[in-house]
Design an enzyme around this catalytic site. Sequence first.
Site, PDB file in Angstrom:
ATOM      1  N   ARG A 292      96.483 -27.908 -50.339  1.00 46.48           N
ATOM      2  CA  ARG A 292      96.674 -26.599 -49.681  1.00 46.48           C
ATOM      3  C   ARG A 292      97.775 -26.657 -48.615  1.00 46.48           C
ATOM      4  O   ARG A 292      98.016 -27.697 -48.015  1.00 46.48           O
ATOM      5  CB  ARG A 292      95.339 -26.137 -49.075  1.00 46.48           C
ATOM      6  CG  ARG A 292      94.285 -25.931 -50.155  1.00 46.48           C
ATOM      7  CD  ARG A 292      92.958 -25.471 -49.589  1.00 46.48           C
ATOM      8  NE  ARG A 292      93.035 -24.142 -49.005  1.00 46.48           N
ATOM      9  CZ  ARG A 292      92.026 -23.559 -48.368  1.00 46.48           C
ATOM     10  NH1 ARG A 292      90.872 -24.197 -48.240  1.00 46.48           N
ATOM     11  NH2 ARG A 292      92.165 -22.352 -47.871  1.00 46.48           N
TER      12      ARG A 292
ATOM     13  N   ASP B  40      87.065 -13.600 -48.788  1.00 47.85           N
ATOM     14  CA  ASP B  40      86.281 -14.620 -49.500  1.00 47.85           C
ATOM     15  C   ASP B  40      85.351 -14.016 -50.549  1.00 47.85           C
ATOM     16  O   ASP B  40      84.687 -14.747 -51.290  1.00 47.85           O
ATOM     17  CB  ASP B  40      85.457 -15.442 -48.507  1.00 47.85           C
ATOM     18  CG  ASP B  40      86.344 -16.339 -47.651  1.00 47.85           C
ATOM     19  OD1 ASP B  40      87.460 -16.681 -48.096  1.00 47.85           O
ATOM     20  OD2 ASP B  40      85.923 -16.696 -46.532  1.00 47.85           O
TER      21      ASP B  40
ATOM     22  N   ARG C 164      82.861 -21.023 -53.939  1.00 40.06           N
ATOM     23  CA  ARG C 164      82.665 -19.601 -54.233  1.00 40.06           C
ATOM     24  C   ARG C 164      82.925 -19.285 -55.708  1.00 40.06           C
ATOM     25  O   ARG C 164      82.367 -18.328 -56.250  1.00 40.06           O
ATOM     26  CB  ARG C 164      83.532 -18.736 -53.326  1.00 40.06           C
ATOM     27  CG  ARG C 164      83.190 -18.932 -51.845  1.00 40.06           C
ATOM     28  CD  ARG C 164      83.692 -17.805 -50.977  1.00 40.06           C
ATOM     29  NE  ARG C 164      83.866 -18.240 -49.599  1.00 40.06           N
ATOM     30  CZ  ARG C 164      82.868 -18.408 -48.729  1.00 40.06           C
ATOM     31  NH1 ARG C 164      81.629 -18.183 -49.083  1.00 40.06           N
ATOM     32  NH2 ARG C 164      83.124 -18.815 -47.491  1.00 40.06           N
TER      33      ARG C 164
HETATM   34  C1  S3P Z   1      88.316 -18.433 -42.182  1.00 42.19           C
HETATM   35  C2  S3P Z   1      89.408 -17.685 -42.487  1.00 42.19           C
HETATM   36  C3  S3P Z   1      89.793 -17.326 -43.857  1.00 42.19           C
HETATM   37  C4  S3P Z   1      88.648 -17.541 -44.863  1.00 42.19           C
HETATM   38  C5  S3P Z   1      87.957 -18.841 -44.620  1.00 42.19           C
HETATM   39  C6  S3P Z   1      87.377 -18.910 -43.224  1.00 42.19           C
HETATM   40  C7  S3P Z   1      88.032 -18.740 -40.775  1.00 42.19           C
HETATM   41  O1  S3P Z   1      90.891 -18.122 -44.255  1.00 42.19           O
HETATM   42  O2  S3P Z   1      89.133 -17.492 -46.172  1.00 42.19           O
HETATM   43  O3  S3P Z   1      86.898 -19.027 -45.556  1.00 42.19           O
HETATM   44  O4  S3P Z   1      86.901 -19.167 -40.456  1.00 42.19           O
HETATM   45  O5  S3P Z   1      88.939 -18.559 -39.946  1.00 42.19           O
HETATM   46  P1  S3P Z   1      92.417 -17.711 -43.931  1.00 42.19           P
HETATM   47  O6  S3P Z   1      92.649 -17.853 -42.497  1.00 42.19           O
HETATM   48  O7  S3P Z   1      93.237 -18.688 -44.728  1.00 42.19           O
HETATM   49  O8  S3P Z   1      92.552 -16.314 -44.432  1.00 42.19           O
END
Ligand code: S3P
Length: 448
Positions: free
Chosen positions: A129, A327, A403
């Site tokens: 990632r 999500d 998920r």
């Molecule tokens: C999260 C932010 C989101 C989400 C992740 C949790 C967080 O990601 O998809 O499961 O706790 O700040 P992104 O910041 O990449 O959108």
Amino acid sequence: MSAHGDPIPMISRPCGALSGVAEVPGDKSISHRSLILGAMAVGETRITGLLEGQDVLDTARAMRSFGAEVTDHGGGDWSVHGVGVGGFAEPDHVIDCGNSGTGVRLIMGAMATSPITATFTGDASLNGRPMARVTDPLALFGARSVGRAGGRLPMTIVGAADPVPVRYEVPVPSAQVKSAVLLAGLNAPGQTMVIEKEATRDHTERMLAGFGADITVEDTDEGRVITLTGQPELKPQVIAVPRDPSSAAFPVCAALIVPGSDVLVPGIGLNPTRAGLFTTLQEMGADLTFENMREEGGEPVADLRARYSPDMKGIEVPPERAASMIDEYPVLSVVAANATGDTVMRGVKELRVKESDRIDAMATGLRANGVTVEDGPDWWTVTGMGAGQVPGGAVCASHLDHRIAMSFLILGMAAKAPVSVDDGGPIATSFPIFEPLMAGLGADLERT
Ligand code: S3P
């Protein structure tokens, strides 16, 4: 392979009505932040209802490596003896954040303005990632980073010895990036400013205020402007973590598509920056009721009741809602397959860089189960087949993504033939009690 061990293939068979009370675990986002902010406060933070999923356990271990005393008292009760802002010690080994993008990105931010060096790694999903979205703004504070090609883990961060505050416009809608910058700003003198064009989950802002930081949030023409004054003394807190709406989504969506179901999910967090799925489901015609709305620990909370809804219709999900349900698109696509008409999801490019490429993972698995899906770089459309009309019968790849695994298992509960996943192991990262909880409601899940 699952995140931490051998693959766990699973099958979900069509089942009878789901009913009962679904006590889903604590919120993952708030759990990570409780441990990290607790470690940056002076004194003892007490936490109840912490999510004891692998992602959060990896963050707990990381906080110990940076010098905080983190204690598990059992049953979701934890305490953190913090070392104060700027008090992190240099870890003497590599920090393994497992599957967790939130964990690694927030911790990188939290350590980047201290004069220490740390090396981070994760599982195959996390190591694929993008991290430049975090290391770019951290460089503005004076931190340096060296990682693999494309800004991937494993990666070493050399924290800034003399950090300077920054003004940063977040280029992608990401609460992780915003939070990493705010956590880094904690140990920079002066004011750090973060601007986000689209509002993302605001747990970090709410919790920083709770811990006594000087933080303001203003809605302007430019977007949400967050201003944080650096080098506060954070005061330890007593935190009750609400149940995770992103985990609640699974029993809720299952109840909507399995005939005769009636499920109550008590005490879920309904922060408006997280609740987009429920608005979308109601627009589709889902029978959802919110009972006993209240505030707990600075977050809105309610009991959510979901009943079988055979007449749901596909809709266009407004792109501006994407961040508040980012999500939940995988499980929404399962509901969409059981509705009539097309469900169109636009403005969701971020889905391609989650624990897996979630558009590709769901589109491939849904097609294998007889559902028509079209997709492009930042959109996808699921053509609904009507209640209970999905053929099912396929084995789907979960791609180390909790998920994705849970979404396909929910699909199998209302399909004509069982649906399998190659590996349910990753479910433990966010929802370790998924199997007994769903079985308790009446689902027919089995490890094969
Ligand atoms: C999260 C932010 C989101 C989400 C992740 C949790 C967080 O990601 O998809 O499961 O706790 O700040 P992104 O910041 O990449 O959108």
